[in-house]
Design an enzyme around this catalytic site. Structure first.
Site, short mmCIF file in Angstrom:
data_model
loop_
_atom_site.label_atom_id
_atom_site.label_comp_id
_atom_site.label_asym_id
_atom_site.label_seq_id
_atom_site.Cartn_x
_atom_site.Cartn_y
_atom_site.Cartn_z
N HIS A 159 0.83 -1.22 0.00
CA HIS A 159 0.00 0.00 0.00
C HIS A 159 0.85 1.26 0.00
O HIS A 159 0.77 2.10 0.89
CB HIS A 159 -0.98 0.02 1.18
CG HIS A 159 -1.96 -1.09 1.18
ND1 HIS A 159 -2.95 -1.20 2.13
CD2 HIS A 159 -2.12 -2.14 0.34
CE1 HIS A 159 -3.66 -2.29 1.88
NE2 HIS A 159 -3.17 -2.87 0.80
N ARG A 221 -7.59 4.14 0.75
CA ARG A 221 -6.85 2.93 1.16
C ARG A 221 -5.56 2.77 0.35
O ARG A 221 -4.48 2.66 0.90
CB ARG A 221 -7.73 1.69 0.99
CG ARG A 221 -7.09 0.39 1.45
CD ARG A 221 -8.09 -0.75 1.40
NE ARG A 221 -7.50 -2.01 1.84
CZ ARG A 221 -6.90 -2.88 1.05
NH1 ARG A 221 -6.81 -2.63 -0.27
NH2 ARG A 221 -6.39 -4.00 1.53
N GLY A 240 -9.83 -1.67 -2.97
CA GLY A 240 -10.61 -1.96 -1.79
C GLY A 240 -9.95 -3.03 -0.94
O GLY A 240 -8.86 -3.54 -1.25
N GLU A 246 -12.85 0.80 -5.95
CA GLU A 246 -13.63 2.02 -6.16
C GLU A 246 -13.09 2.87 -7.31
O GLU A 246 -11.88 2.94 -7.53
CB GLU A 246 -13.63 2.87 -4.88
CG GLU A 246 -14.25 2.18 -3.69
CD GLU A 246 -14.25 3.05 -2.43
OE1 GLU A 246 -14.82 2.62 -1.42
OE2 GLU A 246 -13.67 4.17 -2.47
N TYR A 256 -13.01 10.17 1.90
CA TYR A 256 -13.49 9.04 1.10
C TYR A 256 -13.68 7.76 1.89
O TYR A 256 -13.88 6.70 1.32
CB TYR A 256 -12.59 8.88 -0.14
CG TYR A 256 -12.87 10.01 -1.10
CD1 TYR A 256 -13.79 9.87 -2.12
CD2 TYR A 256 -12.29 11.27 -0.90
CE1 TYR A 256 -14.11 10.93 -2.95
CE2 TYR A 256 -12.61 12.34 -1.71
CZ TYR A 256 -13.52 12.16 -2.74
OH TYR A 256 -13.87 13.23 -3.55
#
Length: 364
Positions: A159, A221, A240, A246, A256
């Site tokens: 991430h 995210r 997600g 998304e 968000y």
């Protein structure tokens, strides 16, 4: 509410990539979900511009020359059918963390005169693992880190975010992942889980939504794609939590939702996506671009190029069968994209990864 999942219709291409003689189309319409049309293009219409790329991440193009980042720390120049791979001289040791490395890349608006570009990379030093945004300069056919614009962007096991784009306002936008610490996405004082906005010299724009802050939007995210429509509307793609990927319309200062909400869940003060993959489908959307009212989005786990029709609220798979797709670039009537089967999560075929091109007239 039931969710729908698109059936992947194509078997994995061999290197010759033979397509059936006719495209197959399936449509679904359940409850309030969008129609999904799954189609394919003929192989004869799809041209491989370059092969044997090593985990490519971002596409840039000026004139007839492409520049593509590779996560291992290279920038590949593709010109007149020739592929030239150049190592980038960085000030910090490039991290080989999962999903990390040399990621986002964008050329300076005056590149032909300045030889400048901007890059986002994951690094490691004695203080830990982080991401940073830097200015690069091309000198004597070698890329060198020229200056640091923003440092110490949190980086975790995965991430990292990493997409860079220059907006119509001539500001530099960057996506920063939550660094696998979801709570950071809701912390407006943290850089993780955000879309960031910088001046091209690294300073904070005085019209950013939060005073003395690079944060443009939060509650993300792991966004990996940014694009603007001709009317200036900004969109971003976001991974997600396993599913519920998304596509968001981005507005300055908005929240968000991650990790409080995701997908179609709504809560006051938080934005819901204009498209979501739902509970049953995973896209893992990455790079994106805009053409004729549609968002074209590269899908990694979705192994497709997706087209989202904003007005009709429909989406379809326009190219499948090539495995993981990382980035997409549109210029005029041509669409370019890179596969990402050599990133450790795909099934690379001989000569993967590749840069492909196809005209929109052949996609319709």
């Amino acid at each position: 509410m039931k969710k729908i999942s698109a059936s992947l219709l194509l078997s994995l291409l061999m290197i010759s990539g033979c397509f059936p003689s006719k495209p197959e189309v399936i449509t679904h319409n359940q409850d309030d979900n969008p129609i999904i049309e799954v189609s394919q293009v003929y192989n004869s219409e799809l041209e491989a511009v370059a092969s044997n790329l090593k985990t490519p991440w971002a596409i840039e193009k000026i004139g007839e020359t492409f520049y593509i980042t590779e996560r291992q720390g290279n920038i590949v120049k593709i010109e007149n059918g020739q592929v030239e791979r150049k190592n980038v001289e960085l000030e910090k040791e490039l991290s080989q963390a999962n999903e990390g490395g040399l990621l986002g890349f964008v050329l300076d608006p005056d590149f032909e005169n300045s030889n400048l570009a901007y890059a986002y990379y994951t690094y490691e030093d004695s203080s830990g693992q982080f991401n940073r945004i830097v200015k690069l300069i091309l000198k004597e056919n070698t890329w060198n880190e020229d200056s640091v614009l923003l440092d110490k962007i949190p980086s975790g096991r995965v991430h990292h975010g990493g997409r860079l784009e220059i907006g119509p306002d001539n500001k530099l936008y960057a996506t920063a992942g939550d660094a696998t610490e979801p709570s950071l996405a809701q912390d407006k004082n943290a850089l993780a889980g955000k879309i960031l906005r910088l001046n091209l010299d690294g300073s904070i724009p005085n019209d950013n939504p939060f005073q003395n802050s690079y944060v443009y939007s939060y509650g993300h995210r792991n966004s990996q794609g940014i694009v603007w429509a001709p009317d200036g509307t900004m969109y971003a793609s976001e991974h997600g939590n396993n599913r519920n990927d998304e596509i968001n319309r981005i507005e300055p200062g908005q929240n968000y939702g991650w990790p409080v909400i995701e997908g179609n869940v709504s809560q006051e003060g938080m934005m819901t996506p204009i498209f979501t993959s739902g509970n049953d489908t995973t896209w893992a959307p990455s790079g994106m671009d805009f053409y004729d009212g549609k968002l074209y989005v590269a899908a990694l786990r979705g192994t497709a190029l997706l087209a989202f029709d904003i007005e009709k609220k429909e989406y379809r798979e326009v190219i499948t069968g090539l495995g993981r797709i990382r980035d997409v670039y549109i210029e005029g009537e041509m669409l370019y994209f890179v596969t990402n089967n050599t990133d450790g999560r795909g099934n690379p075929q001989p000569n993967d990864d590749k840069l492909y091109k196809i005209s929109f007239s052949q996609l319709k």
